[in-house]
Design an enzyme around this catalytic site. Structure first.
Site, PDB file in Angstrom:
ATOM      1  N   TYR A  95    -106.988   5.943  13.528  1.00 42.70           N
ATOM      2  CA  TYR A  95    -105.697   6.370  14.068  1.00 42.70           C
ATOM      3  C   TYR A  95    -105.519   5.881  15.494  1.00 42.70           C
ATOM      4  CZ  TYR A  95    -108.190  10.045  16.700  1.00 42.70           C
ATOM      5  OH  TYR A  95    -109.032  10.712  17.552  1.00 42.70           O
ATOM      6  N   CYS A  96    -104.257   5.836  15.933  1.00 43.18           N
ATOM      7  CA  CYS A  96    -103.919   5.495  17.314  1.00 43.18           C
ATOM      8  C   CYS A  96    -102.626   6.231  17.669  1.00 43.18           C
ATOM      9  CB  CYS A  96    -103.780   3.988  17.507  1.00 43.18           C
ATOM     10  SG  CYS A  96    -102.483   3.229  16.495  1.00 43.18           S
ATOM     11  N   THR A  97    -101.975   5.872  18.750  1.00 44.17           N
ATOM     12  CA  THR A  97    -100.802   6.613  19.213  1.00 44.17           C
ATOM     13  C   THR A  97     -99.652   6.587  18.221  1.00 44.17           C
ATOM     14  OG1 THR A  97    -101.394   6.058  21.489  1.00 44.17           O
ATOM     15  CG2 THR A  97     -99.168   6.889  21.117  1.00 44.17           C
ATOM     16  N   GLY A 101     -99.509   3.889  15.597  1.00 45.95           N
ATOM     17  CA  GLY A 101     -99.837   3.057  14.449  1.00 45.95           C
ATOM     18  C   GLY A 101     -99.897   1.571  14.731  1.00 45.95           C
ATOM     19  N   ILE A 136    -100.566   9.231  15.743  1.00 41.99           N
ATOM     20  CA  ILE A 136    -100.654  10.630  16.150  1.00 41.99           C
ATOM     21  C   ILE A 136     -99.265  11.233  16.297  1.00 41.99           C
ATOM     22  CG2 ILE A 136    -101.491  12.201  17.946  1.00 41.99           C
ATOM     23  CD1 ILE A 136    -103.494   9.913  18.699  1.00 41.99           C
TER      24      ILE A 136
END
Length: 277
Positions: free
Chosen positions: A126-128, A130, A156
């Protein structure tokens, strides 16, 4: 934007909204770039089309729930945060592996250095929002060591919209003047100087440093506004010397913060699995 032909593949759900205004983006520029967030690998050589399987927030939530229910026996899965250390420092998923890297361009080297960590594992990435996962998951898949590579669609941001009381703890770091979006009341980080729970970043007060610092109001009142004691000392010497004294060479990001951190750390799965906040 949606009415323009160039954005025809997008839909309303691709946009992410949060409270803010023009004051949050004083240096806003619009341009066309080959990569939104450079990873250091030519997109023509490693296409985002090789990215991992996208999971909707509901699907990702179920995967994380299963991962957490297994407890310490979940050694076949890695919940991977592919953001920078200062982002995951103030907010992350429970029991994630959060690499201690300063830039996304270090991510390929991190994967290469820790390849055995991922061998035979299912990875939930995951990241901020995508974006970085598109490139990061493609690079990880290109190594052909993981059994499966999944990524959180919408990042997220979309997850906390759907699950505000879910498995994500802390704040969501953003790259504008807000520095963070409050996703919950949890504070998982602390003041750099006194250890008080604190998660509101401010830029280092020295004009030659680009680090961010977590310094609570009480410590800031005492003058602790730099990212480390090295920068604090340089700022004090500059102030004492006065304006007419030749300044020290301004070496970007050369301070205690960078000197004491390995560019690419070597992680171990037991440490990662036991990470909690």
């Amino acid at each position: 934007m949606l009415s323009h032909p160039i954005f025809k593949i997008m839909c309303h759900n691709d946009f992410k909204t949060s409270e803010g205004g023009a004051h949050c983006f004083p240096d806003l520029k619009v341009g066309v770039f080959k990569e939104i967030v450079p990873m250091g690998v030519d997109p023509d050589l490693l296409s985002y089309r090789l990215a991992g399987t996208h999971l909707e927030p509901e699907e990702f939530h179920k995967e994380v729930e299963t991962f957490l229910l297994k407890g310490n026996s979940s050694n076949d899965t890695i919940l991977l945060d592919c953001r920078n250390f200062y982002e995951s420092k103030i907010g992350q998923f429970t029991k994630c592996l959060a690499p201690d890297i300063r830039k996304f361009s270090y991510f390929p080297d991190y994967v290469d250095k820790n390849l055995e960590l991922f061998r035979g594992k299912k990875v939930l990435m995951y990241c901020t929002g995508g974006i970085r996962c598109e490139r990061g998951s493609a690079y990880l898949r290109s190594k052909d060591v993981c059994t499966e590579v999944y990524q959180l669609k919408g990042g997220i941001h979309k997850y906390v919209e759907r699950f505000p009381e879910g498995f994500y703890q802390g704040k969501l770091f953003v790259f504008d003047e807000r520095y963070a979006i409050p996703t919950s009341s949890d504070i998982i980080s602390e003041c750099r100087y006194c250890g008080t729970p604190w998660d509101q970043y401010q830029p280092c007060s020295t004009d030659f440093c680009y680090q961010l610092v977590l310094s609570c109001p009480a410590c800031r009142q005492q003058g602790h506004t730099a990212c480390c004691f090295v920068c604090q000392g340089k700022a004090q010497r500059k102030e004492e010397a006065g304006e007419n004294t030749p300044a020290e060479p301004l070496l970007k990001e050369e301070c205690e913060c960078t000197d004491t951190r390995a560019r690419v750390p070597c992680d171990t799965l037991p440490q990662a699995c036991l990470q909690t906040h």
